[in-house]
Design an enzyme around this catalytic site. Sequence first.
Site, short mmCIF file in Angstrom:
data_model
loop_
_atom_site.label_atom_id
_atom_site.label_comp_id
_atom_site.label_asym_id
_atom_site.label_seq_id
_atom_site.Cartn_x
_atom_site.Cartn_y
_atom_site.Cartn_z
N SER A 34 0.83 -1.21 0.00
CA SER A 34 0.00 0.00 0.00
C SER A 34 0.86 1.26 0.00
O SER A 34 0.42 2.31 -0.47
CB SER A 34 -0.93 0.01 1.21
N ASN A 35 2.07 1.16 0.52
CA ASN A 35 2.95 2.33 0.56
C ASN A 35 4.39 1.92 0.24
O ASN A 35 5.34 2.45 0.81
CB ASN A 35 2.88 3.00 1.93
N PHE A 81 6.90 -3.41 11.46
CA PHE A 81 6.87 -2.06 10.89
C PHE A 81 5.51 -1.70 10.31
O PHE A 81 5.19 -0.52 10.21
CB PHE A 81 7.90 -1.94 9.75
N SER A 125 7.74 5.38 18.29
CA SER A 125 8.09 6.73 17.83
C SER A 125 8.29 7.67 18.99
O SER A 125 7.67 7.52 20.05
CB SER A 125 6.95 7.24 16.94
N TYR A 150 -2.43 9.02 14.90
CA TYR A 150 -1.21 8.26 14.63
C TYR A 150 -0.37 8.12 15.90
O TYR A 150 0.04 7.03 16.29
CB TYR A 150 -0.38 8.92 13.53
N LYS A 154 0.71 4.69 18.55
CA LYS A 154 2.02 4.27 19.06
C LYS A 154 1.99 4.13 20.58
O LYS A 154 2.53 3.18 21.15
CB LYS A 154 3.11 5.26 18.63
N TYR A 178 11.76 5.73 17.65
CA TYR A 178 12.61 6.43 16.69
C TYR A 178 12.43 7.92 16.81
O TYR A 178 11.34 8.41 17.06
CB TYR A 178 12.26 6.13 15.23
N ASN A 180 14.01 10.83 13.93
CA ASN A 180 13.65 11.12 12.53
C ASN A 180 14.57 10.41 11.54
O ASN A 180 15.67 10.90 11.27
CB ASN A 180 13.70 12.64 12.28
N ASN A 200 7.49 14.01 4.89
CA ASN A 200 8.67 14.26 5.71
C ASN A 200 9.59 15.27 5.04
O ASN A 200 9.61 15.42 3.81
CB ASN A 200 9.43 12.95 5.97
N LEU A 201 10.41 15.92 5.85
CA LEU A 201 11.23 17.03 5.39
C LEU A 201 12.25 16.63 4.32
O LEU A 201 12.34 17.27 3.27
CB LEU A 201 11.96 17.66 6.59
N ASP A 299 3.08 20.69 15.46
CA ASP A 299 4.54 20.56 15.48
C ASP A 299 5.10 20.92 16.86
O ASP A 299 4.79 21.99 17.39
CB ASP A 299 5.19 21.48 14.43
#
Length: 338
Positions: A34-35, A81, A125, A150, A154, A178, A180, A200-201, A299
């Site tokens: 799916s991803n 995962f 996370s 989300y 976690k 984790y 990043n 993501n950045l 953020d």
Amino acid sequence: MKILVTGGLGFIGSHTVVELQNEGFEVVIVDNLSNSSINVLNGIEAITGKKPIFEEFDLRDKPKVQDFFQKHSDVAGVIHFAASKAVGESVEEPLLYYENNLGVLVYILQELKKKGGASFIFSSSCTVYGQADEMPITESAPVKPAESPYGNTKQVGEEIIRDTCKVNPDLKAIALRYFNPIGAHPSGKIGELPIGVPQNLVPFITQTGIGLREQLSVFGDDYPTEDGTCIRDYIHVVDLAKAHVAALQRLLGDKNETNYEVFNLGTGTGSSVLEVIQSFERVSGEKLNYKIVDRRPGDVIQAYADTKRANDVLGWKAESTLDDAMKSAWAWEKIVRS
């Protein structure tokens, strides 16, 4: 030993499969694509010389999960995962996230409970800490109310594992929180390949650098940090993958102190958004087109890890610098677009 890696064709999963195979483990991947892409299998084989076993199905299908564990009764450990991971999407589709991230976890733990003596590594996370009161963040920092469904999956996922371990002493689990993950394998055979617009950045930076995106938006420059932008702990994905192998070997070797443990995985160094952009410009020789825009809801100001526990207890340490990671991410971007 045979190890199941769920979501093993994804970004972190695929790099972990490589490190597991390099250590001599037999790996079986379950992924519903799916991803991720089936082509990642070829990348893993090109790096390690061995193609892992692959089964394509959706882990939300409980009978298929049961069938899998009957067929692969020799699975000694699971690295989990497979989960949905876009914060914004989780706000729009909370039930999808609770079904996928928590339902699947329950199904897998039910099968491991039947087996007895299994080892389980959970992809968690640093979002569980929210905006932590102190930097760097230790494993004993309080878990704050989640900012998104989300993040909540976690937190609740960790609680499910902890409660299950409490009443199943022969089940051993480690939750890896984790920070990043960025970068790509130095071979250029696998890397981060987001479907659609990157969340993501770093992939947004590299896609802007190569011309796929017109401009990078930097969300806010008025935070109480040195340059006004948010600070995060960016860890090279290969370092992160090696930590999963170290955690698994800890459980398989009965080195764990309790049957449920938690470790932060990061570099211990915080880098601002502008510092990441500067790192990209340094390693690529490209000038990045970016603009400062309004802050993004949810953020946190800064988050970076205290890595002492992972270093001392797990015997693992991040080795790559931010420049190393950005260089590999840029090399991967150029390969993908060539």
